[in-house]
Write a protein that holds these residues in place. Structure first.
Motif, PDB file in Angstrom:
ATOM      1  N   LEU A 207       0.827  -1.205   0.000  1.00 32.38           N
ATOM      2  CA  LEU A 207       0.000   0.000   0.000  1.00 32.38           C
ATOM      3  C   LEU A 207       0.865   1.261   0.000  1.00 32.38           C
ATOM      4  N   LYS A 208       1.941   1.256   0.770  1.00 33.74           N
ATOM      5  CA  LYS A 208       2.864   2.400   0.755  1.00 33.74           C
ATOM      6  C   LYS A 208       3.383   2.638  -0.654  1.00 33.74           C
ATOM      7  N   HIS A 209       3.803   1.577  -1.320  1.00 33.41           N
ATOM      8  CA  HIS A 209       4.359   1.695  -2.669  1.00 33.41           C
ATOM      9  C   HIS A 209       3.317   2.241  -3.639  1.00 33.41           C
ATOM     10  N   PHE A 210       2.111   1.676  -3.603  1.00 37.11           N
ATOM     11  CA  PHE A 210       1.057   2.130  -4.516  1.00 37.11           C
ATOM     12  C   PHE A 210       0.672   3.583  -4.237  1.00 37.11           C
ATOM     13  N   LEU A 211       0.448   3.915  -2.988  1.00 36.54           N
ATOM     14  CA  LEU A 211       0.010   5.264  -2.645  1.00 36.54           C
ATOM     15  C   LEU A 211       1.089   6.292  -2.978  1.00 36.54           C
ATOM     16  N   SER A 212       2.328   5.932  -2.767  1.00 34.08           N
ATOM     17  CA  SER A 212       3.416   6.840  -3.110  1.00 34.08           C
ATOM     18  C   SER A 212       3.483   7.087  -4.609  1.00 34.08           C
ATOM     19  N   ASP A 213       3.344   6.022  -5.399  1.00 28.96           N
ATOM     20  CA  ASP A 213       3.394   6.149  -6.858  1.00 28.96           C
ATOM     21  C   ASP A 213       2.213   6.933  -7.401  1.00 28.96           C
ATOM     22  N   SER A 214       1.014   6.741  -6.803  1.00 29.31           N
ATOM     23  CA  SER A 214      -0.191   7.343  -7.358  1.00 29.31           C
ATOM     24  C   SER A 214      -0.455   8.744  -6.815  1.00 29.31           C
ATOM     25  N   THR A 215       0.194   9.095  -5.724  1.00 28.53           N
ATOM     26  CA  THR A 215      -0.103  10.359  -5.051  1.00 28.53           C
ATOM     27  C   THR A 215       1.022  11.371  -5.174  1.00 28.53           C
ATOM     28  N   GLY A 216       2.247  10.893  -5.095  1.00 25.56           N
ATOM     29  CA  GLY A 216       3.359  11.823  -5.089  1.00 25.56           C
ATOM     30  C   GLY A 216       3.692  12.264  -3.680  1.00 25.56           C
ATOM     31  N   PRO A 217       4.020  13.539  -3.492  1.00 27.18           N
ATOM     32  CA  PRO A 217       4.536  13.969  -2.187  1.00 27.18           C
ATOM     33  C   PRO A 217       3.497  14.049  -1.079  1.00 27.18           C
ATOM     34  N   ASP A 218       2.185  14.152  -1.418  1.00 26.42           N
ATOM     35  CA  ASP A 218       1.194  14.375  -0.364  1.00 26.42           C
ATOM     36  C   ASP A 218       0.639  13.065   0.181  1.00 26.42           C
ATOM     37  N   LEU A 219       1.560  12.200   0.593  1.00 23.43           N
ATOM     38  CA  LEU A 219       1.210  10.947   1.271  1.00 23.43           C
ATOM     39  C   LEU A 219       1.781  11.010   2.677  1.00 23.43           C
ATOM     40  N   HIS A 220       0.929  10.706   3.658  1.00 16.22           N
ATOM     41  CA  HIS A 220       1.385  10.697   5.043  1.00 16.22           C
ATOM     42  C   HIS A 220       1.135   9.309   5.618  1.00 16.22           C
ATOM     43  N   VAL A 221       2.184   8.657   6.079  1.00 17.26           N
ATOM     44  CA  VAL A 221       2.093   7.334   6.695  1.00 17.26           C
ATOM     45  C   VAL A 221       2.313   7.509   8.189  1.00 17.26           C
ATOM     46  N   ILE A 222       1.426   6.936   8.973  1.00 14.64           N
ATOM     47  CA  ILE A 222       1.428   7.202  10.411  1.00 14.64           C
ATOM     48  C   ILE A 222       0.926   5.970  11.152  1.00 14.64           C
ATOM     49  N   ASP A 223       1.422   5.766  12.357  1.00 16.95           N
ATOM     50  CA  ASP A 223       0.911   4.637  13.134  1.00 16.95           C
ATOM     51  C   ASP A 223      -0.311   5.073  13.935  1.00 16.95           C
ATOM     52  N   GLU A 224      -0.979   4.086  14.502  1.00 15.37           N
ATOM     53  CA  GLU A 224      -2.254   4.322  15.183  1.00 15.37           C
ATOM     54  C   GLU A 224      -2.117   5.309  16.341  1.00 15.37           C
ATOM     55  N   ARG A 225      -1.058   5.201  17.115  1.00 15.11           N
ATOM     56  CA  ARG A 225      -0.906   6.084  18.269  1.00 15.11           C
ATOM     57  C   ARG A 225      -0.739   7.541  17.838  1.00 15.11           C
ATOM     58  N   ALA A 226       0.108   7.750  16.855  1.00 16.17           N
ATOM     59  CA  ALA A 226       0.328   9.117  16.379  1.00 16.17           C
ATOM     60  C   ALA A 226      -0.925   9.678  15.711  1.00 16.17           C
ATOM     61  N   ALA A 227      -1.702   8.799  15.050  1.00 13.15           N
ATOM     62  CA  ALA A 227      -2.919   9.259  14.370  1.00 13.15           C
ATOM     63  C   ALA A 227      -3.934   9.819  15.347  1.00 13.15           C
ATOM     64  N   GLY A 228      -3.865   9.394  16.601  1.00 13.16           N
ATOM     65  CA  GLY A 228      -4.827   9.839  17.596  1.00 13.16           C
ATOM     66  C   GLY A 228      -4.772  11.317  17.918  1.00 13.16           C
ATOM     67  N   SER A 229      -3.691  11.987  17.524  1.00  7.36           N
ATOM     68  CA  SER A 229      -3.589  13.427  17.775  1.00  7.36           C
ATOM     69  C   SER A 229      -3.239  14.211  16.514  1.00  7.36           C
ATOM     70  N   TYR A 230      -3.284  13.558  15.364  1.00 10.23           N
ATOM     71  CA  TYR A 230      -2.892  14.209  14.108  1.00 10.23           C
ATOM     72  C   TYR A 230      -4.125  14.825  13.451  1.00 10.23           C
ATOM     73  N   ASP A 231      -3.970  16.026  12.864  1.00 13.29           N
ATOM     74  CA  ASP A 231      -5.150  16.683  12.290  1.00 13.29           C
ATOM     75  C   ASP A 231      -4.871  17.412  10.977  1.00 13.29           C
ATOM     76  N   THR A 232      -3.773  17.120  10.321  1.00  7.59           N
ATOM     77  CA  THR A 232      -3.445  17.779   9.064  1.00  7.59           C
ATOM     78  C   THR A 232      -4.008  16.992   7.883  1.00  7.59           C
ATOM     79  N   PRO A 233      -4.810  17.611   7.019  1.00  9.46           N
ATOM     80  CA  PRO A 233      -5.344  16.874   5.863  1.00  9.46           C
ATOM     81  C   PRO A 233      -4.264  16.621   4.806  1.00  9.46           C
ATOM     82  N   HIS A 234      -4.363  15.487   4.147  1.00  9.47           N
ATOM     83  CA  HIS A 234      -3.468  15.110   3.057  1.00  9.47           C
ATOM     84  C   HIS A 234      -4.302  14.454   1.964  1.00  9.47           C
ATOM     85  N   GLU A 235      -3.717  14.398   0.760  1.00  5.67           N
ATOM     86  CA  GLU A 235      -4.411  13.708  -0.323  1.00  5.67           C
ATOM     87  C   GLU A 235      -4.553  12.222  -0.025  1.00  5.67           C
ATOM     88  N   ARG A 236      -3.536  11.649   0.585  1.00  8.04           N
ATOM     89  CA  ARG A 236      -3.565  10.243   0.963  1.00  8.04           C
ATOM     90  C   ARG A 236      -2.928  10.091   2.343  1.00  8.04           C
TER      91      ARG A 236
END
Length: 315
Positions: free
Chosen positions: A51-80
């Motif tokens: 999924l990382k590979h596909f999303l990176s190829d199809s999205t470009g720079p606006d991909l944010h990969v994050i784990d569950e704990r960090a996601a609990g306080s993250y609020d920045t919108p991204h394309e993917r």
């Protein structure tokens, strides 16, 4: 002028199914490119790396990969966004991680999609238009058609509840798609979560799905709780999504029978009388035996689901 889709966030839950999830995203990109959050629900295969590979190829720079704990306080919108859960939290718990992020990121509409859904052109617009027809419409659902026979309806958005049996019936199943406009079907008792759009105001007032179901009945419970404070749902009759195939009800695993029966009894305990709960337990047990006469394992786990549902305590 074409309306921007940046007020909608699509949420797709993945578990050991990267190929299917990628196909789902490709359909979105083809028909209604929107911000997408993929939640990996602790896959045991190579889903995360693929999924990382596909999303990176199809999205470009606006991909944010994050784990569950960090996601609990993250609020920045991204394309993917790809959120990697630390455990398998089931349908409700897994999706809730993405819903929580989407609300904090400021999206107005959250679009839940099963990863085995392929949306058709106009699906998003019809869902959003249906919500916007009434300020108290909190949920809108697509018409589901079979992937291998897209002119045949699998479900007109949802179905009918039969609490005393612990069962549901899909509305409009096997109806010819061309007959939808004249079928005169009533609004269903519940909307299915396979392609379901929700207003953020519902989430802010009612909360998210109850993760204790793990699988099945969670969206029914959610809609019931929302209805208690004045929200309602509608089927978007011009929104179509291809889901499963015409043989998909065959060969269901023992775990389907366990979780489905457990959830049905849990739901009845929460919203219906004690008499209804116990009658439905007996009826569901009989139905499970009759429908699985050739599989002792399915019967065993189906009955186990009923007993665990009866033992469950809502607190």
């Amino acid at each position: 002028m074409t309306r921007s889709n940046n007020d909608v966030c699509a949420i797709i839950l993945n578990w050991n199914g990267a190929d299917t999830t990628i196909d789902c995203i490709r359909a979105l990109d083809a028909h209604c490119r929107v911000p997408v959050v993929v939640i990996d629900n602790d896959s045991k295969d190579d889903s995360v790396s693929r999924l990382k590979h596909f999303l990176s190829d199809s999205t470009g720079p606006d991909l944010h990969v994050i784990d569950e704990r960090a996601a609990g306080s993250y609020d920045t919108p991204h394309e993917r966004v790809l959120i990697v859960n630390e455990g398998n939290h089931g349908y409700a718990g897994g999706n809730n991680v993405g819903i929580d992020y989407a609300v904090r990121a400021g999206y107005r509409y959250i679009w839940l999609l099963n990863n085995d859904v392929t949306v058709e052109a106009g699906a998003l617009e019809a869902l959003r238009d249906t919500l916007e027809q009434s300020p108290k419409c909190g949920f809108s659902a697509s018409v589901l058609v079979y992937s291998d026979r897209p002119q045949v309806v699998q479900c007109v958005g949802g179905g009918t509840l039969f609490p005393w049996l612990g069962k549901t019936k899909l509305m409009g199943k096997n109806l010819d798609r061309a007959q939808l406009a004249t079928a005169g079907l009533p609004e269903p008792d519940y909307l299915m979560g396979a392609s379901l759009m929700v207003r953020r105001e519902v989430i802010e007032e009612v909360g998210m799905m109850d993760h204790r179901y793990f699988m099945y009945s969670e969206e029914v419970d959610w809609e019931r709780r929302a209805a208690a404070v004045g929200w309602h749902g509608r089927v978007a009759l011009n929104s179509f999504a291809r889901h499963g195939d015409s043989g998909s009800t065959k060969g269901r695993s023992h775990m389907f029978h366990f979780y489905r029966n457990r959830a049905a009894i849990m739901y009845n305990k929460r919203f219906h009388s004690t008499a209804c709960t116990f009658v439905s337990a007996i009826a569901l047990g009989a139905i499970t035996v009759l429908q699985n006469r050739s599989s002792a394992k399915n019967i065993k786990f189906g009955i186990k689901g009923i007993t665990e549902g009866l033992a469950f305590k809502w607190r």
